[in-house]
Design an enzyme around this catalytic site. Structure first.
Site, PDB file in Angstrom:
ATOM      1  N   ASP A 318      19.682  -8.205 -25.663  1.00  0.00           N
ATOM      2  CA  ASP A 318      19.109  -8.632 -24.381  1.00  0.00           C
ATOM      3  C   ASP A 318      20.189  -8.740 -23.305  1.00  0.00           C
ATOM      4  OD1 ASP A 318      16.334  -8.871 -24.610  1.00  0.00           O
ATOM      5  OD2 ASP A 318      16.459 -10.819 -25.562  1.00  0.00           O
ATOM      6  N   HIS A 319      21.212  -9.516 -23.585  1.00  0.00           N
ATOM      7  CA  HIS A 319      22.242  -9.734 -22.576  1.00  0.00           C
ATOM      8  C   HIS A 319      22.972  -8.440 -22.245  1.00  0.00           C
ATOM      9  CE1 HIS A 319      22.141 -14.136 -22.106  1.00  0.00           C
ATOM     10  NE2 HIS A 319      21.776 -14.162 -23.375  1.00  0.00           N
TER      11      HIS A 319
END
Length: 433
Positions: A318-319
């Site tokens: 995600d990041h």
């Protein structure tokens, strides 16, 4: 031509930012990111990972397993123990829920979707048309007033505040949820963009998550199926420079928000789309989250122990994908400033997972290089990691907020976001300037 500022990449800042949702607190209260039914489960022939953080996803999971609403973890464990992992994956997906069989990396690579992912680059940037560069807007903003927009940017794509706020004057319509997309738009907000997140009023969202990812942004609710709300949204769209979407591919097509439709409607727009599995192949229309992509692509087994799957210490897909999308938008804005065009940015969690599992092998030592001296017993190389140096507290509309600083750091750049997050969905749907 301006000199490029000195850029600093700090390991501690990156590590803290990649755990930002865990460090965010409001009046000392921390967000528990995973619901009880979001976890690994043993099946008759392996493991399956489920995601049931939202009430509708939990309801669909239980319905697929033939369990009544409100069933607990013991009931789900008992039901899944009699299923095969692939069988459970197919049944839950057919019911609109989220479950993925845990696979070896080689098994994923051999699948049709895995093979297609392997053919794609980590990040895609494509010019879709020959629209002129910005400098004017034909549409008005949410208040009906004309906007200067990115026309205020300098010749190298930098905003009027120069290197300190390279996205000043850029309007970003944020149609993303959960983590990866909001991380991308949060980064653009840090760099001076006017970011307006728009959600449907009927979809649940976590205020705790917004306390982390809503930094620097405003948040509004609009029902695109409602005539008045759709007209407001169209005005916002007509005055936007960038649209970032994070829904599963195809979910927004009925509203005319597919990348190709947006490019045709708004020549000169930058359209960024991120997805879980990629917008192609047999899994192209599937919902997905970081934890599920880790399970499918082999990461869960690589991170596991004694035959039990595990997870990365951070939601790195995600990041990482969020920062990649932000970088792609910045490059597209720069290219648009220099030569015009309508631009598409595309990224997927599965493509980031592919890079992590196949593109990060350690480099061979250079000729003449010596191995670093091993630490003595009881010693740890380097300084111990303490996140406190990259955490700050500030007053926010809902209380005292603690959050992680951005790892994006350069000489003359912003030290923190210009505004804290407010209540999710409570802002007016309009541009600020």
């Amino acid at each position: 031509m301006r000199a490029v500022p000195r850029v600093r990449v700090d390991d501690g800042a990156v590590a803290t930012a990649f755990h930002s949702e865990r460090f965010a607190t409001l009046d000392g209260r921390r967000w528990d990111g995973f619901a009880p039914l979001s976890r690994f489960w043993r099946t008759s022939d392996g493991w399956v990972r489920t995601h049931a953080n939202y009430p509708h996803h939990e309801a669909r999971l239980l319905a697929a397993l033939g369990l009544p609403a409100g069933s607990d973890a013991d009931a789900v464990a008992g039901a899944l123990a009699g299923w095969g992992a692939a069988e459970a994956e197919a049944a839950v997906y057919a019911a609109g829920g989220l479950a993925v069989a845990v696979r070896e990396a080689a098994e994923w690579d051999a699948s049709e979707q895995g093979a297609l992912v392997a053919e794609r680059p980590l990040l895609e940037l494509e010019r879709l048309g020959d629209a002129p560069g910005p400098g004017r807007r034909t549409g008005g903003d949410g208040d009906g007033a004309a906007g200067a927009g990115a026309g205020g940017s300098g010749p190298d794509g930098l905003g009027p505040d120069g290197l300190g706020a390279p996205c000043a004057g850029v309007r970003v319509l944020d149609l993303t949820r959960v983590l990866a997309g909001p991380v991308a738009t949060r980064t653009l907000a840090l760099l001076g963009a006017d970011v307006l997140r728009v959600d449907a009023p009927g979809l649940p969202e976590s205020q705790e998550a917004h306390n982390d990812t809503g930094l620097g942004k405003r948040s509004a609710l609009l029902d695109l199926a409602h005539g008045a709300d759709r007209r407001i949204f169209d005005e916002l769209l007509d005055a936007a420079d960038v649209v970032v979407t994070g829904y599963r591919p195809g979910a927004l097509d009925r509203f005319g928000l597919a990348p190709e439709a947006l490019a045709e409607r708004r020549p000169g727009l930058v359209v960024a789309r991120l997805s879980a599995w990629g917008a192609y192949g047999p899994w192209g229309g599937r919902r997905g989250f970081d934890s599920l992509v880790q399970a499918a692509t082999g990461i869960a087994l690589l991170e596991g122990d004694e035959g039990r799957p595990g997870a990365l210490p951070a939601q790195a897909l995600d990041h990482g994908t969020g920062y990649l999308v932000a970088a792609g938008v910045l490059r597209a804005l720069t290219e648009r400033r220099r030569g015009g065009g309508t631009w598409r940015v595309e990224a997927a969690l599965a493509q980031t997972a592919r890079w992590l599992t196949h593109g990060t092998e350690p480099e061979a030592p250079r000729a003449g290089a010596t191995e670093p001296e091993a630490p003595r017993a009881g010693e740890r190389p380097g300084r111990p990691y303490e996140p406190g140096a990259w955490l700050v507290e500030r007053d926010a509309p809902l209380g005292r907020l603690r959050h992680a600083l951005s790892p994006v750091s350069y000489e003359g750049g912003p030290a923190d976001w210009a505004r804290p997050p407010g209540r999710w969905g409570a802002d007016e749907p309009r541009w600020t300037a």
